[in-house]
Design a protein around this motif. Structure first.
Motif, PDB file in Angstrom:
ATOM      1  N   ILE A 159     -13.693 -65.712 102.811  1.00  0.00           N
ATOM      2  CA  ILE A 159     -12.841 -64.918 101.907  1.00  0.00           C
ATOM      3  C   ILE A 159     -12.407 -65.839 100.768  1.00  0.00           C
ATOM      4  O   ILE A 159     -11.785 -66.882 101.008  1.00  0.00           O
ATOM      5  N   LEU A 174      -6.054 -61.914  97.863  1.00  0.00           N
ATOM      6  CA  LEU A 174      -6.876 -61.993  99.085  1.00  0.00           C
ATOM      7  C   LEU A 174      -6.275 -62.947 100.121  1.00  0.00           C
ATOM      8  O   LEU A 174      -6.937 -63.308 101.083  1.00  0.00           O
ATOM      9  N   VAL A 185     -10.764 -53.343 100.542  1.00  0.00           N
ATOM     10  CA  VAL A 185     -11.461 -54.640 100.391  1.00  0.00           C
ATOM     11  C   VAL A 185     -12.005 -55.038 101.756  1.00  0.00           C
ATOM     12  O   VAL A 185     -11.259 -55.090 102.740  1.00  0.00           O
ATOM     13  N   PRO A 197     -15.007 -57.609 103.967  1.00  0.00           N
ATOM     14  CA  PRO A 197     -16.197 -58.448 104.102  1.00  0.00           C
ATOM     15  C   PRO A 197     -17.253 -57.613 104.830  1.00  0.00           C
ATOM     16  O   PRO A 197     -16.967 -56.477 105.210  1.00  0.00           O
ATOM     17  N   VAL A 199     -18.667 -58.842  95.458  1.00  0.00           N
ATOM     18  CA  VAL A 199     -18.454 -60.227  95.035  1.00  0.00           C
ATOM     19  C   VAL A 199     -19.453 -61.111  95.774  1.00  0.00           C
ATOM     20  O   VAL A 199     -19.451 -61.181  97.002  1.00  0.00           O
ATOM     21  N   LEU A 254     -14.037 -65.170  89.980  1.00  0.00           N
ATOM     22  CA  LEU A 254     -13.159 -64.103  90.460  1.00  0.00           C
ATOM     23  C   LEU A 254     -11.736 -64.628  90.312  1.00  0.00           C
ATOM     24  O   LEU A 254     -11.397 -65.680  90.857  1.00  0.00           O
ATOM     25  N   LEU A 304     -16.834 -58.170  99.906  1.00  0.00           N
ATOM     26  CA  LEU A 304     -16.917 -59.617  99.726  1.00  0.00           C
ATOM     27  C   LEU A 304     -18.166 -60.135 100.430  1.00  0.00           C
ATOM     28  O   LEU A 304     -18.294 -60.014 101.654  1.00  0.00           O
ATOM     29  N   CYS A 364     -19.432 -63.459 100.068  1.00  0.00           N
ATOM     30  CA  CYS A 364     -19.268 -64.795  99.477  1.00  0.00           C
ATOM     31  C   CYS A 364     -19.693 -65.903 100.423  1.00  0.00           C
ATOM     32  O   CYS A 364     -19.168 -67.024 100.359  1.00  0.00           O
TER      33      CYS A 364
END
Ligand SMILES: Cc1cc2nc3c(=O)[nH]c(=O)nc-3n(C[C@H](O)[C@H](O)[C@H](O)COP(=O)(O)OP(=O)(O)OC[C@H]3O[C@@H](n4cnc5c(N)ncnc54)[C@H](O)[C@@H]3O)c2cc1C
Length: 547
Positions: A109, A115, A123, A125, A148, A207, A247, A249
Motif C-alpha cells: 500500500i 492510505l 479503495v 488492493p 495505481v 501518487l 492498488l 503497487c
C-alpha cells in the motif's frame, strides 16, 4: 514420526502438503497446516480474470489432495519459538520438527495521504479472494476507476475494468507501462494498445493523495506525465475523479514472524539453494515469502517447483534416516545438510532451472503481451545479441535476445502467434537459426501444421509452464484415458495455474483423438512411439496410496 508444520495454506503451501503426503507412503510425517485465510486453497492467479468477468470465484478452488494432513483454516501464526520448536497461534501452540513457511506476500500500500490506516471505501488492493469479491461488487455502481501501478497486475486489472465498461485511468511511477519487462519501444506500443481499449495512462507520475468524502473515495491527486503528454512538457498535476481505486503497487513478502524469530530476512525470508534458512536448518521457506539465492520471481511456477523439490528432499532425507543408525543428528539437521541435487541456473544462459518458469503472459483481453528471460530492464551483457521488429503502426513490437545459439529472452507485444513460437523456442531451449532474424518469420502460407502445432512439438516441450508439464505427460494421460481438459488437469495438473496452456492442451487432445480415429485421407500423423519414449515421469498423487 516427524512433525511437519506448514504456515500458510495458499497456492504453494497447499501444493507442498499435497506433494509431501502423496510421497509419504509409509506415514513418516505428521503434517499440520495453519492458514490465516478461512477459505480452502484457491487459484490466486485467476483473481484478475474474476475482476475482468472472465472467471467465476466459485471455480477457483484448487483440487484438494492434502491426504492425512490436519488443516486449520482461519488460524494465523503469530510467533515462532525456535528454542522450543513451537509455533504460536491465537488459540495455542503447535510443536514441530520441521517448519515450512509458505506465508506468501501481501499487497504493498503506497504511503501517501489517505492510505494510512484503514483504506477508504472504494479503495482496494488485489491479492485475496475477498479483495476480488469487493472489487467486483464495487463495479456495479462505479463508473470511473483509477488503477495505481502499471505492472502486469495493474494492466490486467485496468483492462478487466475497461471490459466491464468503466472509464479507467492507469497511474504509474515508471517511464512506461510494465517497465520491468518492457523496454521503452515495447512499452510505448503497449500503451497505445491500452489507449485503444479506452485505458488512459499517466506515466512518470507520483501518487500524491487519495481523497475521500464521507469515508468513500472521491479523487486521486497525481503529478506527472498525462496521457498524450510529451516528456518535455514537464509534469502536470491533476485530481482524477474516481469512485473505484485499485492498488497494484507490487507485493511485500510476508516475513514478519520469521524476522521476529531471528531468521535471516532481506526482501523475503532468506533461504539457501536447499530452501532451508541459513539461521536454522529445521526451518524452510517456499513460495512468495522466500528469498532464494536466485531471487524470487513472484510467479507460481517457481513456488510450485520449490514445493515439489522440498517434498522430495524431506521424503528422501527421511529414508536416509531409516538407513542410518542411532546417534545421528535430528531429522531437521540432516534435511538441512543434504547436498543440493539440482543446479538452480543454467551456467551460460542464466535461464531458470524450470524451463519457462519466467515467462510472463499478461492475462488481459485485447492486449497481447508476453515477455520471457532477458527482457526490459534485465541486464544485457556483451554476449547478448538483440534484434527488434518495431512496428508501432500495427501496434506490434517484438524483441529477441540470443546468446550461445539459444533464445535467452524475448518481448512480444501485439503478436500472439509469434509469441507462441518464441515461447516454444525459449522453453524447449531449441537452437536458434544461424541468422536469428529468422525467428521473426512464420510460415507465409496458411498451414494446418504450424511450428507450434501439437504434432510438431517434441515430447519434452513444456506445455504448462506453471506446473512444468511436458507434452509427453499429456500424451501419457490420454493413453491412460484422459479425454477432456478436466481429465488432463486431474492427471497432470496442466491448465491449473494461469490457464494459458488450455488452448494447447485442447489442441493436443484434438490431435490425439483425430489420430486415433484417422479419416481416410489422413496423412499418418498418429502419435508415434517416439512421442512417448522421451518421458519425464513425475510421481503423481493419483498414483499413490495417499491421494
Ligand atoms: C491477481 C493476481 C494475479 C496473478 N497472476 C499470476 C500469473 O499470471 N502468473 C503467475 O505465475 N503468478 C501470478 N500471481 C502470483 C501468484 O498468485 C503467487 O505467486 C502465488 O499465489 C504464491 O503462492 P504462495 O502460497 O507463496 O502465497 P499466497 O498464495 O499468497 O499464500 C500465502 C498464504 O499464507 C497465509 N499466511 C500469511 N501469513 C500467515 C500466518 N502468519 N499464519 C498463517 N497463514 C498465513 C496467507 O493468508 C495466504 O493464504 C498473481 C497474483 C495475483 C494476486
Amino acid at each position: 514420526m516427524s512433525s511437519v508444520v506448514v504456515v500458510g495454506n495458499g497456492m504453494v503451501g497447499s501444493r507442498f502438503v499435497e506433494e509431501l503426503t502423496s510421497r509419504d507412503v509409509e506415514n513418516r510425517f505428521e503434517v499440520t497446516v495453519l492458514g490465516a485465510e478461512e477459505y480452502h486453497p484457491y487459484n490466486r492467479v485467476m483473481l484478475s480474470e474474476v475482476v475482468a468477468g472472465k472467471a467465476d470465484l466459485l471455480g477457483l478452488e484448487l483440487p484438494r489432495r492434502d491426504g492425512q494432513a490436519r488443516v486449520h483454516r482461519g488460524e494465523t501464526v503469530t510467533a515462532i519459538d525456535r528454542g522450543r520448536r513451537l509455533v504460536m497461534t491465537g488459540s495455542g501452540s503447535v510443536g514441530y520438527d520441521v517448519l515450512v513457511l509458505a506465508t506468501g506476500a501481501s499487497a504493498r500500500i503506497p504511503p501517501v495521504a489517505g492510505l494510512h490506516g484503514e483504506l477508504p471505501a472504494g479503495v482496494h488492493p488485489l491479492r485475496t479472494l475477498d479483495d476480488a469479491r469487493e472489487i467486483v461488487a464495487a463495479t456495479t455502481n462505479a463508473t470511473r476507476a483509477v488503477v495505481v501501478g502499471a505492472g502486469v497486475l495493474g494492466l490486467e486489472v485496468a483492462c478487466g475494468l475497461a471490459r466491464r465498461g468503466l472509464a479507467v485511468t492507469l497511474v504509474h511511477g515508471g517511464r512506461g507501462v510494465m517497465d520491468r519487462q518492457l523496454a521503452p519501444g515495447a512499452g510505448q506500443v503497449a500503451q497505445a494498445g491500452l489507449a485503444s481499449l479506452g485505458v488512459r495512462c499517466w506515466t512518470e507520475t507520483r501518487l500524491q493523495a487519495v481523497r475521500a468524502v464521507a469515508g468513500r473515495v472521491a479523487t486521486v491527486a497525481v503529478e506527472g506525465c498525462p496521457p498524450g503528454g510529451a516528456p518535455d512538457d514537464g509534469p502536470a498535476a491533476a485530481e482524477l475523479d474516481a469512485d473505484l481505486v485499485v492498488l497494484a503497487c507490487g507485493t511485500t513478502p510476508e516475513h514478519a514472524i520469521a524476522g521476529a524469530a531471528g531468521l535471516a530476512t532481506g526482501r523475503g525470508i532468506r533461504v539457501g539453494a536447499d530452501l532451508a534458512s541459513p539461521s536454522d536448518p529445521g526451518v524452510y521457506a517456499i513460495g512468495d515469502c522466500a528469498e532464494p539465492p536466485e531471487g524470487s520471481s513472484g510467479l507460481i511456477a517457481q513456488g510450485w517447483e520449490q514445493a515439489r523439490r522440498l517434498a522430495i528432499r524431506l521424503t528422501e532425507s527421511a529414508s536416509l534416516a531409516e538407513v542410518g543408525g542411532g546417534g545421528r543428528p535430528s531429522l531437521a539437521v540432516r534435511v538441512g545438510t543434504v547436498s543440493v541435487a539440482r543446479e538452480m541456473r543454467g551456467p551460460s544462459t542464466g535461464s531458470p532451472a524450470v524451463a519457462g518458469s519466467d515467462v510472463v503472459t499478461v492475462k488481459a483481453a485485447g492486449l497481447d503481451i508476453v515477455a520471457m528471460g532477458v527482457c526490459g530492464s534485465r541486464h544485457l551483457d556483451a554476449a547478448h545479441r538483440v534484434l527488434r521488429l518495431d512496428d508501432p503502426g500495427a501496434h506490434r513490437h517484438v524483441e529477441v535476445v540470443v546468446a550461445d545459439g539459444q533464445l535467452v529472452g524475448a518481448t512480444c507485444v501485439g503478436s500472439p502467434d509469434l509469441a507462441a513460437d518464441l515461447v516454444a523456442t525459449y522453453t524447449r531451449r531449441t537452437p536458434v537459426p544461424s541468422d536469428p532474424a529468422m525467428l521473426f518469420l512464420r510460415p507465409a502460407a496458411p498451414s494446418t501444421t504450424t511450428a507450434t502445432g501439437p504434432e510438431q512439438m517434441p515430447p519434452r516441450a513444456t506445455v504448462c509452464s506453471c506446473n512444468s508439464v511436458p507434452k509427453s505427460e499429456i500424451v501419457d494421460s490420454w493413453h491412460a484415458g484422459a479425454r477432456s481438459v478436466a481429465d488432463v488437469a486431474r492427471a497432470t495438473r496442466a491448465t491449473t495455474g494461469c490457464g494459458g496452456c488450455t488452448a494447447t492442451v485442447c489442441g493436443l487432445l484434438e490431435w490425439l483423438s483425430a489420430s486415433a480415429h484417422p479419416p481416410a485421407s489422413h496423412d499418418g500423423h498418429a502419435p508415434r512411439e517416439d512421442d512417448v519414449t522421451e518421458r519425464q515421469p513425475r510421481p503423481h498423487p493419483s498414483e499413490t496410496a495417499h491421494s
